[in-house]
Design an enzyme around this catalytic site. Sequence first.
Site, PDB file in Angstrom:
ATOM      1  CB  CYS A  21     102.486   4.947 -61.558  1.00  0.00           C
ATOM      2  SG  CYS A  21     101.154   4.723 -62.849  1.00  0.00           S
ATOM      3  CD  GLN A  81     103.944   7.987 -60.575  1.00  0.00           C
ATOM      4  OE1 GLN A  81     103.051   8.213 -59.807  1.00  0.00           O
ATOM      5  NE2 GLN A  81     104.922   7.049 -59.712  1.00  0.00           N
ATOM      6  CG  HIS A  91     101.646  11.232 -64.297  1.00  0.00           C
ATOM      7  ND1 HIS A  91     102.058  12.253 -63.537  1.00  0.00           N
ATOM      8  CD2 HIS A  91     100.937  10.206 -63.638  1.00  0.00           C
ATOM      9  CE1 HIS A  91     101.172  12.032 -62.243  1.00  0.00           C
ATOM     10  NE2 HIS A  91     100.761  10.888 -62.372  1.00  0.00           N
ATOM     11  NE  ARG A 128      94.734  12.784 -61.492  1.00  0.00           N
ATOM     12  CZ  ARG A 128      95.737  11.908 -61.525  1.00  0.00           C
ATOM     13  NH1 ARG A 128      97.009  12.043 -61.168  1.00  0.00           N
ATOM     14  NH2 ARG A 128      95.329  10.539 -61.732  1.00  0.00           N
ATOM     15  CG  ASP A 136      99.912   3.112 -65.725  1.00  0.00           C
ATOM     16  OD1 ASP A 136      99.204   2.574 -64.411  1.00  0.00           O
ATOM     17  OD2 ASP A 136      99.690   4.145 -66.138  1.00  0.00           O
ATOM     18  NE  ARG A 138     103.154  11.742 -57.884  1.00  0.00           N
ATOM     19  CZ  ARG A 138     101.920  11.661 -58.365  1.00  0.00           C
ATOM     20  NH1 ARG A 138     101.184  10.481 -58.567  1.00  0.00           N
ATOM     21  NH2 ARG A 138     101.516  12.677 -58.712  1.00  0.00           N
TER      22      ARG A 138
END
Length: 308
Positions: free
Chosen positions: A266, A137, A134, A107, A225, A294
């Site tokens: 998310c 996700q 991402h 990450r 988001d 996830r």
Amino acid sequence: MRHFLDIRDVSPDALRAMLDSAHAMKAARTGRPRGASDDERALEGRVVALVFEKPSTRTRVSFDVGTRQLGGQTLVLNGGEIHLGKGESVADTARVLSRMVDMIMIRTFSEETLHELAAHATVPVINGLTDRSHPCQVMADVMTYEEHRGTIAGRKVVWLGDGNNVCASVIQAAGQFGFDFTFSGPEALDPDPEDIAFARARGATVTIERDPVKAVEGADLVMTDTWLSMHDAPEERERRHALLAPYQVNAALMAHARPDALFMHCLPAHRGEEVTDEVMDGPQSVVFDEAENRLHAQKAVMRWCLEV
């Protein structure tokens, strides 16, 4: 060797197989303690390095717990504790880790770091988030939608706000899973044209609609988001708030979507900014199913990478 770097880099058949695997593993865990191992201990004897240059809640917990449920072990490495790109090249770090672990999840900030790591690693590398995309996700997002409403193919997915890294992966997924995508946000924050071109080349309809009410009409899924990054300066926060305020997801806006439309975020959410409590906690919200998935989606990604 298989890396999982972006939705666009993996075939639609492989993505679908991962989701089928995720659904099956989730179903098989019904009623079992969180810490219990899966019947198929697919990562028995394996070590997964989890590298974090950015803070994390869902990515860290889901990869850690997922690896353990699959019978493997994790090694958590924070950016400040290792020499990744600081005192040692990313390439050399990749070579060293590859001699000691079986898989690397990273990450990070820069997409270049991800790709350099993958280029020099001799074990699979998974993109746990970059500033560019991402994909893990969005695998969980597609899984969650299909869990509630069946196939996402042919559905209308609407993104409100900032055309950021998660948005980029959703657009790529439109091309891979066959759904239509509408972006509604300020022009200054439009999504990457390369992602739009990718999705359109694969037959997806990708639309930019500045009016959020028009954008959500007929939507099957509404997504947003956070408007802000933890690294934004105060003046940048003020600018983004002014730009994005018209794109807040609230009950009045959701009323223009289909009656059975779902809402996703998310997380972490800044309640009262990009989304109201009424929507976050309302009957159309599946944000906590999305967060849980996830775990299941990433277990499937890890198994695909190692072909186990």
